[in-house]
Design a protein around this motif. Structure first.
Motif, PDB file in Angstrom:
ATOM      1  N   THR A  56       0.833  -1.199   0.000  1.00  0.00           N
ATOM      2  CA  THR A  56       0.000   0.000   0.000  1.00  0.00           C
ATOM      3  C   THR A  56       0.871   1.254   0.000  1.00  0.00           C
ATOM      4  O   THR A  56       1.838   1.353   0.754  1.00  0.00           O
ATOM      5  CB  THR A  56      -0.911   0.027   1.238  1.00  0.00           C
ATOM      6  OG1 THR A  56      -1.777  -1.121   1.195  1.00  0.00           O
ATOM      7  CG2 THR A  56      -1.759   1.294   1.277  1.00  0.00           C
ATOM      8  N   ASN A  86       6.207  -1.026  -9.109  1.00  0.00           N
ATOM      9  CA  ASN A  86       6.362  -2.096  -8.139  1.00  0.00           C
ATOM     10  C   ASN A  86       7.488  -3.024  -8.579  1.00  0.00           C
ATOM     11  O   ASN A  86       7.516  -3.498  -9.710  1.00  0.00           O
ATOM     12  CB  ASN A  86       5.051  -2.878  -8.003  1.00  0.00           C
ATOM     13  CG  ASN A  86       5.102  -3.902  -6.892  1.00  0.00           C
ATOM     14  OD1 ASN A  86       5.603  -4.997  -7.072  1.00  0.00           O
ATOM     15  ND2 ASN A  86       4.584  -3.518  -5.736  1.00  0.00           N
ATOM     16  N   ILE A 103       2.018   2.231 -10.748  1.00  0.00           N
ATOM     17  CA  ILE A 103       0.946   2.822  -9.948  1.00  0.00           C
ATOM     18  C   ILE A 103       0.946   4.317 -10.228  1.00  0.00           C
ATOM     19  O   ILE A 103       1.946   5.008  -9.996  1.00  0.00           O
ATOM     20  CB  ILE A 103       1.137   2.556  -8.428  1.00  0.00           C
ATOM     21  CG1 ILE A 103       0.885   1.078  -8.109  1.00  0.00           C
ATOM     22  CG2 ILE A 103       0.163   3.405  -7.620  1.00  0.00           C
ATOM     23  CD1 ILE A 103       2.035   0.168  -8.406  1.00  0.00           C
ATOM     24  N   THR A 129      -4.556  -2.341  -8.732  1.00  0.00           N
ATOM     25  CA  THR A 129      -4.439  -1.254  -7.755  1.00  0.00           C
ATOM     26  C   THR A 129      -5.786  -0.557  -7.590  1.00  0.00           C
ATOM     27  O   THR A 129      -6.471  -0.272  -8.575  1.00  0.00           O
ATOM     28  CB  THR A 129      -3.398  -0.210  -8.201  1.00  0.00           C
ATOM     29  OG1 THR A 129      -2.138  -0.852  -8.380  1.00  0.00           O
ATOM     30  CG2 THR A 129      -3.243   0.902  -7.163  1.00  0.00           C
ATOM     31  N   TYR A 159      -3.414   3.779  -1.863  1.00  0.00           N
ATOM     32  CA  TYR A 159      -3.296   3.049  -3.125  1.00  0.00           C
ATOM     33  C   TYR A 159      -2.890   1.617  -2.773  1.00  0.00           C
ATOM     34  O   TYR A 159      -1.740   1.353  -2.417  1.00  0.00           O
ATOM     35  CB  TYR A 159      -2.252   3.699  -4.039  1.00  0.00           C
ATOM     36  CG  TYR A 159      -2.590   5.122  -4.423  1.00  0.00           C
ATOM     37  CD1 TYR A 159      -3.289   5.412  -5.591  1.00  0.00           C
ATOM     38  CD2 TYR A 159      -2.227   6.182  -3.593  1.00  0.00           C
ATOM     39  CE1 TYR A 159      -3.612   6.723  -5.925  1.00  0.00           C
ATOM     40  CE2 TYR A 159      -2.543   7.497  -3.925  1.00  0.00           C
ATOM     41  CZ  TYR A 159      -3.239   7.750  -5.078  1.00  0.00           C
ATOM     42  OH  TYR A 159      -3.560   9.050  -5.405  1.00  0.00           O
ATOM     43  N   ASP A 160      -3.845   0.711  -2.848  1.00  0.00           N
ATOM     44  CA  ASP A 160      -3.609  -0.685  -2.481  1.00  0.00           C
ATOM     45  C   ASP A 160      -3.255  -1.482  -3.733  1.00  0.00           C
ATOM     46  O   ASP A 160      -4.091  -1.661  -4.623  1.00  0.00           O
ATOM     47  CB  ASP A 160      -4.850  -1.293  -1.829  1.00  0.00           C
ATOM     48  CG  ASP A 160      -5.181  -0.617  -0.504  1.00  0.00           C
ATOM     49  OD1 ASP A 160      -4.243  -0.344   0.263  1.00  0.00           O
ATOM     50  OD2 ASP A 160      -6.378  -0.369  -0.254  1.00  0.00           O
ATOM     51  N   HIS A 161      -2.022  -1.950  -3.786  1.00  0.00           N
ATOM     52  CA  HIS A 161      -1.574  -2.751  -4.930  1.00  0.00           C
ATOM     53  C   HIS A 161      -1.421  -4.203  -4.500  1.00  0.00           C
ATOM     54  O   HIS A 161      -0.612  -4.513  -3.620  1.00  0.00           O
ATOM     55  CB  HIS A 161      -0.244  -2.221  -5.483  1.00  0.00           C
ATOM     56  CG  HIS A 161       0.233  -2.972  -6.694  1.00  0.00           C
ATOM     57  ND1 HIS A 161      -0.413  -2.892  -7.906  1.00  0.00           N
ATOM     58  CD2 HIS A 161       1.266  -3.845  -6.858  1.00  0.00           C
ATOM     59  CE1 HIS A 161       0.213  -3.658  -8.784  1.00  0.00           C
ATOM     60  NE2 HIS A 161       1.224  -4.261  -8.166  1.00  0.00           N
TER      61      HIS A 161
END
Length: 237
Positions: free
Chosen positions: A115, A194, A201, A213, A229-231
């Protein structure tokens, strides 16, 4: 021994437990008379590996090494009990930001999610600052995170985060982390790559955040502005 289960698998496990290496196992199968006639220890090992000496049963190097690794991993898991979550057992009534961090703590610790937390807030000097924080990295490196969950400290952007900006002094910093590479060449904004799955992202609110994401904006959370921002980097087991 290849391709068999049950007793064969159990025997392989016993061998991998008893011997420190595959060479040690081969040596145990060589009789003095073998060395007397062959006069070559390496040749004797090769004959054992082919099942022409020793017990006659073939134990492949790849199978032995794989079992050795599996046993060591199993022992490692037993030696290292799961760490207690910093947020475990705490209540976050009326604290949406801390509740959001708590909900994501386990997934960020075990690598299922990384995140990025965007925060805009005023520091102790009254200066407005903002930054993007690698939450998983912060959990591992910031000894004050426990105090954050207990409400004794505030989670704030730092110059060592993915990005940091002081709106009064115009100080600007960017730093990659073990999880993310910061890409500032994609003007006019900033992009995070990432390092595990190489996905991008994009924090630009006018753009889609990227594959795997999701963007979540928190309101009334005690900060001027917070966006998560949840990846997702891998599926749950």
């Amino acid at each position: 021994m290849s391709g068999v289960g049950g007793e064969g698998s159990s025997q392989l496990e016993n061998l991998a437990t008893e011997f420190a290496s595959y060479e040690d196992f081969l040596n145990s199968q060589i009789a003095p008379i073998d060395l007397y006639y062959l006069e070559d220890e390496e040749l004797a090992r090769q004959l054992v590996e082919l099942g022409l000496r020793g017990s006659g049963e073939v134990v492949k190097r790849a199978e032995f090494d794989a079992k050795k690794i599996a046993l060591e991993e199993a022992r490692s898991i037993k030696r290292e009990p799961a760490k207690k979550l910093l947020s475990e057992g705490l209540e976050f009534e009326g604290q949406p930001f801390l509740r959001a961090l708590a909900e994501r703590e386990e997934a960020n610790r075990d690598g299922k999610m990384t995140t990025i937390v965007f925060i805009r807030e005023k520091n102790r000097k009254g200066q407005e600052i903002s930054g993007y924080i690698d939450y998983a990295h912060r959990l591992k490196t910031d000894k004050n995170m426990e105090a954050v969950f207990h409400g004794k400290r505030r989670m704030m952007p730092q110059p060592t985060d993915l990005s940091f900006f002081n709106w009064e002094t115009q100080q600007s910093k960017a730093a990659s982390t073990p999880n993310y590479e910061v890409k500032t060449d994609k003007l006019p904004g900033i992009i995070f790559k990432n390092k595990r799955d190489r996905k991008l992202i994009n924090p630009d609110p006018k753009m889609e955040p990227g594959d795997n994401t999701t963007r979540t904006m928190l309101r009334n959370c005690g900060y001027l502005h917070v966006v998560l921002y949840d990846h997702v980097t891998r599926r749950k087991a």
